[in-house]
Design a protein around this motif. Structure first.
Motif, short mmCIF file in Angstrom:
data_model
loop_
_atom_site.label_atom_id
_atom_site.label_comp_id
_atom_site.label_asym_id
_atom_site.label_seq_id
_atom_site.Cartn_x
_atom_site.Cartn_y
_atom_site.Cartn_z
N PRO A 1 -14.35 17.05 -47.21
CA PRO A 1 -14.19 16.72 -45.79
C PRO A 1 -13.45 15.40 -45.64
N MET A 2 -12.69 15.28 -44.57
CA MET A 2 -11.94 14.04 -44.33
C MET A 2 -11.98 13.70 -42.85
N GLU A 3 -11.72 12.45 -42.54
CA GLU A 3 -11.49 12.04 -41.16
C GLU A 3 -10.05 12.41 -40.78
N LEU A 4 -9.85 12.85 -39.56
CA LEU A 4 -8.52 13.30 -39.16
C LEU A 4 -7.46 12.21 -39.30
N GLU A 5 -7.84 10.94 -39.12
CA GLU A 5 -6.85 9.88 -39.25
C GLU A 5 -6.31 9.74 -40.67
N ASP A 6 -7.00 10.37 -41.66
CA ASP A 6 -6.55 10.33 -43.05
C ASP A 6 -5.68 11.52 -43.42
N ALA A 7 -5.41 12.43 -42.48
CA ALA A 7 -4.71 13.68 -42.80
C ALA A 7 -3.34 13.44 -43.41
N SER A 8 -2.66 12.38 -43.01
CA SER A 8 -1.30 12.13 -43.49
C SER A 8 -1.25 11.71 -44.95
N ARG A 9 -2.41 11.58 -45.60
CA ARG A 9 -2.46 11.22 -47.03
C ARG A 9 -2.64 12.42 -47.94
N TYR A 10 -2.91 13.62 -47.36
CA TYR A 10 -3.33 14.73 -48.19
C TYR A 10 -2.62 16.03 -47.81
N GLY A 11 -2.75 17.03 -48.69
CA GLY A 11 -2.48 18.40 -48.30
C GLY A 11 -3.69 18.93 -47.56
N VAL A 12 -3.46 19.58 -46.43
CA VAL A 12 -4.56 20.03 -45.58
C VAL A 12 -4.50 21.55 -45.46
N PRO A 13 -5.58 22.25 -45.80
CA PRO A 13 -5.53 23.72 -45.78
C PRO A 13 -5.64 24.30 -44.37
N VAL A 14 -4.99 25.43 -44.21
CA VAL A 14 -5.16 26.25 -43.01
C VAL A 14 -6.30 27.21 -43.30
N VAL A 15 -7.43 27.05 -42.63
CA VAL A 15 -8.62 27.84 -42.93
C VAL A 15 -8.58 29.15 -42.14
#
Length: 292
Positions: free
Chosen positions: A159-173
């Motif tokens: 789990p991540m905070e949305l403000e950290d999204a630009s640091r990671y690959g984010v899956p489409v669930v």
């Protein structure tokens, strides 16, 4: 079955310069062990001891760390330090390690493809050696169990905070299957917070299958025809997920990322405080100096 694992270590470690100018980032200590030893012990504890390290000519210290050293053992035993001699021997016999030199386009997909040509047509695990997980069940074992249940590629998620999204690959669930297991239909690389498709981050642990390797090979062929850009594993997983099942497994545990100066210090600090012998004294020191 997942019998083998790949650890890519050929990166420059530029975010940790000048510390990593001569010392590979994978050899930075967390507690009394380098980061890569934590990764290998995690794999061994998960029943995987056939490991390929994809490296570069700048990383010979990694090979030295895991190589047998009979002279050092003899010197330690002659000095009556049998406990240390046993530790030296144990490190060199942890796993069956093969070393490959990375060759091909830039990007983290290249070392995976290098190793796949040796492994052949079977699934294997991929872990980066700049993460340390503290958990009752090792992260690698959690990924292995997810693959055995689905027989499809699996990504480690946290789990991540949305403000950290630009640091990671984010899956489409696509579907939450319960037990931390998610069916995903794609990955968005480093999205803006308001464009993140979920609140999960892909954190550098994978089980890849021959189908994913096929996607990497296709991307590499295209790169050789038009040499531009980079070859990334997340792009291959995204392509595969458009027409095949790909799963994410939310990892139960604490994740320490050592790839940046602040995160490395956090991981080192947490390991020091958790040490059964030195931890209490270090907690006292932190209190005396006014640290929280």
């Amino acid at each position: 079955m997942v019998r083998k694992a790949v650890i890519p270590v050929a990166g420059l470690g530029s975010r940790l310069l000048p510390l990593t100018r001569a010392l590979p980032k994978e050899m930075l200590p967390i507690g009394d062990k380098p980061v890569i030893e934590h990764t290998i012990r995690e794999l061994v504890d998960s029943g995987i001891d056939d490991i390929i390290i994809v490296t570069s000519g700048r990383k010979s210290l990694i090979q030295q760390h895991f190589a047998p050293d009979a002279d050092l053992e003899l010197q330690l035993r002659a000095a009556g330090k049998d406990d240390l001699a046993d530790e030296v021997r144990e490190v060199s016999s942890l796993a069956h390690i093969t070393y490959l030199y990375q060759n091909g386009p830039y990007g983290n997909g290249t070392p995976i493809l290098n190793a796949a040509r040796v492994i052949g047509e079977e699934p294997f695990m991929v872990l980066w050696a700049d993460d340390v997980f503290v958990s009752e069940v090792p992260r690698a074992r959690q990924l292995k169990a997810a693959y055995e249940a689905t027989r499809a590629p699996v990504l480690a998620l946290m789990p991540m905070e949305l403000e950290d999204a630009s640091r990671y690959g984010v899956p489409v669930v696509k579907e939450d299957l319960g037990g931390g297991r998610l069916l995903i239909s794609g990955l968005v690389e480093k999205p803006a917070p308001d464009e993140a498709p979920s609140r999960y981050a892909a954190i550098g642990g994978y089980v890849v299958t021959p189908g994913v390797i096929g996607e990497l090979e296709a991307r590499t062929r295209a790169w050789h025809r038009h040499p531009e850009g980079e070859i990334y594993l997340t792009d291959a997983l995204h392509d595969h997920a458009r027409t095949h099942s790909v799963y994410g497994q939310v990892i139960d545990g604490t994740w320490w990322d050592t790839g940046s100066p602040l995160n490395y210090l956090r991981a080192q600090f947490a390991a020091a405080l958790a040490h059964p012998v030195h931890g209490p004294e270090l907690r006292k020191l932190a209190q005396d100096t006014g640290a929280p």
